[in-house]
Enzyme design. Structure first.
Site, mmCIF file in Angstrom:
data_model
loop_
_atom_site.group_PDB
_atom_site.id
_atom_site.type_symbol
_atom_site.label_atom_id
_atom_site.label_comp_id
_atom_site.label_asym_id
_atom_site.label_seq_id
_atom_site.Cartn_x
_atom_site.Cartn_y
_atom_site.Cartn_z
ATOM 1 N N ASP A 219 11.368 2.357 8.332
ATOM 2 C CA ASP A 219 11.712 0.943 8.346
ATOM 3 C C ASP A 219 11.961 0.513 9.791
ATOM 4 O O ASP A 219 12.420 1.299 10.623
ATOM 5 C CB ASP A 219 12.971 0.694 7.518
ATOM 6 C CG ASP A 219 12.804 1.133 6.076
ATOM 7 O OD1 ASP A 219 11.882 0.644 5.417
ATOM 8 O OD2 ASP A 219 13.598 1.984 5.615
ATOM 9 N N ASP A 258 6.533 0.907 5.907
ATOM 10 C CA ASP A 258 7.594 0.869 4.907
ATOM 11 C C ASP A 258 8.213 -0.530 4.975
ATOM 12 O O ASP A 258 7.493 -1.517 4.977
ATOM 13 C CB ASP A 258 8.608 1.989 5.165
ATOM 14 C CG ASP A 258 9.457 2.308 3.939
ATOM 15 O OD1 ASP A 258 9.332 1.608 2.922
ATOM 16 O OD2 ASP A 258 10.262 3.243 3.999
ATOM 17 N N ASP A 262 16.100 -2.485 5.714
ATOM 18 C CA ASP A 262 16.769 -1.919 4.540
ATOM 19 C C ASP A 262 18.274 -1.939 4.766
ATOM 20 O O ASP A 262 18.751 -1.563 5.849
ATOM 21 C CB ASP A 262 16.318 -0.476 4.291
ATOM 22 C CG ASP A 262 15.029 -0.399 3.475
ATOM 23 O OD1 ASP A 262 14.387 -1.452 3.286
ATOM 24 O OD2 ASP A 262 14.669 0.702 3.039
ATOM 25 N N ARG A 317 9.972 -8.960 -1.722
ATOM 26 C CA ARG A 317 11.266 -8.449 -1.257
ATOM 27 C C ARG A 317 11.824 -9.266 -0.097
ATOM 28 O O ARG A 317 11.927 -8.792 1.019
ATOM 29 C CB ARG A 317 11.176 -6.971 -0.854
ATOM 30 C CG ARG A 317 10.765 -6.059 -1.977
ATOM 31 C CD ARG A 317 10.830 -4.595 -1.555
ATOM 32 N NE ARG A 317 10.352 -3.726 -2.616
ATOM 33 C CZ ARG A 317 10.304 -2.396 -2.529
ATOM 34 N NH1 ARG A 317 10.723 -1.795 -1.414
ATOM 35 N NH2 ARG A 317 9.860 -1.671 -3.517
#
Length: 439
Positions: A219, A258, A262, A317
């Protein structure tokens, strides 16, 4: 996976910038922060989202002169992070720092050969019933693992507590880096353009789905078990490596990305303001698992605020939420033909999505802005779609009756500064969000 195209967004955004300077100058300010002329020592203002809760977020504002660094290379950046432990520090990033400046080949283990990897693990040769976890170290998969471990060590940077990382001027940032904000308190990241890291060595998993899948790591930024984090005026993008340019192997996209951000493993008190998240698939994940073992650390945590961010040209997302009390207001969501959804309502999530604006193209329904992964209540009031006030929950439930959403997240956000009229959000956010626009 849907193909993504960004040229139209670039044109639209360029046109939207006309008159931005006058608009920004006329604004009274929607992000409260400590008043100081030195932006490197600015702190998150009172009541500015969950990041301001309790002790607030000050980063390295208290750093003495010995702990203020200007860096221009990846090695200098990592050295500055390591110097002084958790003493307050300010790291000024000048120019674009490339964490993979020598290219992917620099990480390849001796003997690793991608063509040999493809030959051995093709569905015709290997099948789709057995994963690669038992492959020995000298196999193509074993050599891939070793190569991946080298990249992991090289591109990840651990951010200590009490740190401010800030870009100098309008053209500062990172390519191919992964910031690890893990188990620390009090971090500020501002005014930086991030080009998402690419996984040089994705893993083929024959057992992932019906036809197998390529899985990648890294990430752009990870907030893992950390508290009091402020991410402000940054730009997150796939840049020169969009998924649309990726090849396919074994009939599946060779996925090398990715997430962009996060927030996981009990992280808490995070404010993300005035950022641009663009050109990406799986963008922001809050809470990374439904499992009960993970839930023990996530329940009661994952408190995050998003305001005045631009989410443009994304697939999904923005964010997907598990467990957390997430407040998302005054954000602008701009979709294209690759759009799947914006808000993912996951296990035990308590999402409040208010006073936002959505710009959707013809053929994309407002029903898609919300996606139900689990039965959790959501508050979604005063949101505008293409300039029209729209009840997102009612539209979703009418068009997708098999995934009915419940209204009412069960809490009312109080940590907000000025809330702008939702109808004015596109002009305000498009003119003020992103790296290089810090004032």
């Amino acid at each position: 996976m849907k193909t993504q195209k960004w040229h139209g967004h670039a044109t639209v955004r360029a046109a939207a910038l006309i008159g931005c300077t006058a608009l920004v100058l006329s604004m009274t300010g929607t992000t409260a922060q400590a008043h100081t002329r030195d932006v490197t020592r600015q702190t998150l203002g009172a009541n500015d989202g969950w990041g301001s809760y309790g002790t607030g977020t000050t980063g390295g504002a208290a750093a003495d002169s010995a702990h203020v660094h200007t860096v221009t290379t990846w090695a200098e950046f990592k050295a500055a992070l390591a110097e002084g432990g958790t003493a307050p520090k300010i790291i000024k990033v000048q120019g674009t720092i490339d964490a993979v400046s020598e290219g992917c080949d620099a990480f390849a283990a001796p003997g690793y050969d991608f063509d040999a990897y493809l030959a051995k693990y093709s569905p015709e040769a290997w099948g789709l019933d057995t994963d690669l976890s038992a492959e020995p170290d000298d196999s193509p998969e074993g050599l891939r693992r070793a190569s991946a471990a080298d990249q992991d060590t090289a591109i990840k940077a651990d951010i200590p507590a009490n740190t401010t990382i800030i870009g100098v001027g309008k053209n500062a940032g990172f390519k191919g880096a992964s910031l690890q904000i893990k188990a620390v308190d009090n971090v500020i990241v501002r005014n930086l353009a991030f080009e998402s890291p690419i996984d040089c060595f994705p893993q083929w998993d024959p057992t992932d789905g019906t036809n197998g899948n390529w899985n990648s790591e890294y990430d752009t930024a990870v907030v893992y078990g950390s508290t009091h984090v402020w991410l402000d005026h940054n730009t997150f993008t796939d840049g020169s490596h969009p998924d649309s340019a990726a090849p396919t192997y074994f009939g599946m996209l060779y996925q090398q990305h990715d997430g962009e951000l996060d927030i996981v493993r009990g992280a808490d008190y995070v404010t993300a303001s005035w950022n641009v998240f663009t050109e990406h698939d799986k963008t922001i994940l809050i809470g990374n698992s439904d499992s009960e073992s993970t839930a023990v650390g996530d329940r009661g945590h994952l408190k995050v605020t998003f305001h005045h961010n631009l989410f443009s040209g994304l697939v999904e997302r923005a964010p997907r939420v598990r467990f957390g009390q997430v407040d998302s207001y005054n954000n602008h969501f701009v979709a294209d033909e690759g759009y799947s959804y914006s808000f993912g309502i996951g296990k035990e999530s308590q999402l409040v999505a208010e006073h936002n604006a959505f710009t959707l193209p013809d053929g994309i329904s407002a029903a898609k802005t919300l996606k139900r992964w689990n039965v959790s209540p959501v508050t979604a009031a005063d949101n505008y779609v293409n300039g029209t006030l729209t009840d997102l929950i009612a539209v979703h439930n009418a068009e997708i009756p098999g995934e009915v959403l419940q209204s009412g997240a069960g809490w009312t956000p109080t940590l907000r500064t000025k809330v702008d009229p939702a109808k004015a959000v596109p002009g305000i956010v498009d003119c003020g969000a992103g790296a290089g626009r810090l004032r």
